[in-house]
Write a protein that holds these residues in place. Structure first.
Motif, PDB file in Angstrom:
ATOM      1  N   PRO A  54       0.834  -1.206   0.000  1.00 27.83           N
ATOM      2  CA  PRO A  54       0.000   0.000   0.000  1.00 27.83           C
ATOM      3  C   PRO A  54       0.868   1.255   0.000  1.00 27.83           C
ATOM      4  CG  PRO A  54      -0.202  -1.210   2.085  1.00 27.83           C
ATOM      5  CD  PRO A  54       0.703  -1.994   1.205  1.00 27.83           C
ATOM      6  N   GLY A  55       0.364   2.316  -0.592  1.00 24.60           N
ATOM      7  CA  GLY A  55       1.121   3.554  -0.724  1.00 24.60           C
ATOM      8  C   GLY A  55       1.417   4.256   0.590  1.00 24.60           C
ATOM      9  N   TRP A  56       0.635   3.988   1.637  1.00 24.14           N
ATOM     10  CA  TRP A  56       0.814   4.707   2.902  1.00 24.14           C
ATOM     11  C   TRP A  56       1.916   4.134   3.781  1.00 24.14           C
ATOM     12  CZ3 TRP A  56       0.117   1.353   6.849  1.00 24.14           C
ATOM     13  CH2 TRP A  56      -0.748   0.274   6.656  1.00 24.14           C
ATOM     14  N   LEU A  57       2.504   2.992   3.405  1.00 28.88           N
ATOM     15  CA  LEU A  57       3.574   2.423   4.231  1.00 28.88           C
ATOM     16  C   LEU A  57       4.794   3.339   4.237  1.00 28.88           C
ATOM     17  CD1 LEU A  57       3.745  -1.422   3.525  1.00 28.88           C
ATOM     18  CD2 LEU A  57       3.283  -0.305   5.694  1.00 28.88           C
ATOM     19  N   SER A  58       5.454   3.407   5.373  1.00 32.37           N
ATOM     20  CA  SER A  58       6.687   4.190   5.499  1.00 32.37           C
ATOM     21  C   SER A  58       7.795   3.506   4.698  1.00 32.37           C
ATOM     22  CB  SER A  58       7.091   4.275   6.973  1.00 32.37           C
ATOM     23  OG  SER A  58       7.483   2.986   7.436  1.00 32.37           O
ATOM     24  N   PRO A  59       8.908   4.190   4.442  1.00 34.54           N
ATOM     25  CA  PRO A  59      10.019   3.545   3.727  1.00 34.54           C
ATOM     26  C   PRO A  59      10.506   2.267   4.426  1.00 34.54           C
ATOM     27  CG  PRO A  59      10.364   5.908   3.779  1.00 34.54           C
ATOM     28  CD  PRO A  59       9.165   5.631   4.653  1.00 34.54           C
ATOM     29  N   THR A  60      10.563   2.284   5.749  1.00 34.82           N
ATOM     30  CA  THR A  60      10.971   1.075   6.479  1.00 34.82           C
ATOM     31  C   THR A  60       9.927  -0.021   6.306  1.00 34.82           C
ATOM     32  OG1 THR A  60      12.106   2.457   8.100  1.00 34.82           O
ATOM     33  CG2 THR A  60      11.658   0.192   8.738  1.00 34.82           C
ATOM     34  N   GLY A  61       8.658   0.355   6.343  1.00 35.37           N
ATOM     35  CA  GLY A  61       7.584  -0.612   6.136  1.00 35.37           C
ATOM     36  C   GLY A  61       7.633  -1.220   4.739  1.00 35.37           C
ATOM     37  N   ARG A  62       7.991  -0.403   3.745  1.00 33.30           N
ATOM     38  CA  ARG A  62       8.102  -0.914   2.365  1.00 33.30           C
ATOM     39  C   ARG A  62       9.245  -1.928   2.233  1.00 33.30           C
ATOM     40  NH1 ARG A  62       5.231   1.294  -1.544  1.00 33.30           N
ATOM     41  NH2 ARG A  62       4.071   3.190  -1.071  1.00 33.30           N
ATOM     42  N   LEU A  63      10.363  -1.663   2.913  1.00 32.92           N
ATOM     43  CA  LEU A  63      11.462  -2.635   2.897  1.00 32.92           C
ATOM     44  C   LEU A  63      11.020  -3.954   3.527  1.00 32.92           C
ATOM     45  CD1 LEU A  63      14.511  -0.394   3.895  1.00 32.92           C
ATOM     46  CD2 LEU A  63      14.084  -1.475   1.675  1.00 32.92           C
ATOM     47  N   ALA A  64      10.310  -3.851   4.647  1.00 37.98           N
ATOM     48  CA  ALA A  64       9.802  -5.061   5.304  1.00 37.98           C
ATOM     49  C   ALA A  64       8.815  -5.780   4.389  1.00 37.98           C
ATOM     50  CB  ALA A  64       9.146  -4.696   6.632  1.00 37.98           C
ATOM     51  N   TRP A  65       7.982  -5.020   3.687  1.00 34.53           N
ATOM     52  CA  TRP A  65       6.991  -5.607   2.778  1.00 34.53           C
ATOM     53  C   TRP A  65       7.685  -6.451   1.710  1.00 34.53           C
ATOM     54  CZ3 TRP A  65       1.615  -5.450   2.391  1.00 34.53           C
ATOM     55  CH2 TRP A  65       1.103  -5.991   1.200  1.00 34.53           C
ATOM     56  N   ARG A  66       8.713  -5.853   1.070  1.00 33.23           N
ATOM     57  CA  ARG A  66       9.411  -6.583  -0.001  1.00 33.23           C
ATOM     58  C   ARG A  66       9.950  -7.918   0.504  1.00 33.23           C
ATOM     59  NH1 ARG A  66      12.928  -2.098  -1.401  1.00 33.23           N
ATOM     60  NH2 ARG A  66      11.353  -0.541  -1.725  1.00 33.23           N
ATOM     61  N   GLU A  67      10.572  -7.871   1.660  1.00 27.11           N
ATOM     62  CA  GLU A  67      11.164  -9.088   2.217  1.00 27.11           C
ATOM     63  C   GLU A  67      10.093 -10.101   2.641  1.00 27.11           C
ATOM     64  OE1 GLU A  67      13.697 -10.325   6.147  1.00 27.11           O
ATOM     65  OE2 GLU A  67      14.075  -8.351   5.283  1.00 27.11           O
TER      66      GLU A  67
END
Length: 153
Positions: free
Chosen positions: A40-53
């Motif tokens: 989702p677009g609202w995730l923080s940059p750290t959240g996006r890194l966690a998402w990818r993994e």
């Protein structure tokens, strides 16, 4: 009010354990297909890194579907919060000396330490829901491999 007892087991897990009884099975239990939904677009940059993994890991474990997008976003958000609060606690000491009325002193825990502990509890709950802790993994069932998936590997 929450339901009583432990949550019901998925039908796939009951079949693997040999305890499935059709008369007690859920009718029309949804079985969403495996997918790698976008973050989702609202995730923080750290959240996006966690998402990818985590999205890759869960997909490889045959546990990620489009229906899990919101729950995974909540897990990634809790992870990002936990890391942020941990950094704030590491920057300072977790406790400080406070002076009360009458000049007495006492040790107090920084608010960031309480927030980090709360984020850690939420993170562990979400990790357990996805089978990403050793004990929860033993209670999680994965979607079976289709014939096409078996030949791809």
């Amino acid at each position: 009010m929450a339901g009583r007892g432990s949550p019901p087991l998925p039908t796939a897990l009951k079949r693997l354990r040999g305890t499935y009884q059709p008369s007690r099975g859920a009718r029309n239990e949804p079985t969403p297909p495996l997918a790698r939904p976008p973050a989702p677009g609202w995730l923080s940059p750290t959240g996006r890194l966690a998402w990818r993994e985590l999205a890759s890991l869960l997909y490889d474990m045959r546990l990620m579907t489009e229906a899990d997008r919101t729950a995974l976003a909540a897990l990634c958000d809790a992870y990002a919060e936990w890391l942020g609060y941990r950094a704030a606690v590491a920057e300072h000491v977790a406790v400080y000396l406070a002076t009360g009325r009458g000049g007495s002193s006492m040790l107090r825990t920084r608010p960031e330490a309480h927030l980090a502990a709360d984020a850690s509890r939420r993170l562990m709950a979400w990790l357990s829901h996805f089978g990403l802790t050793p004990s929860s993994r033993s209670r999680t069932s994965a979607a079976p491999l289709s014939e096409a998936d078996q030949f791809e590997e």
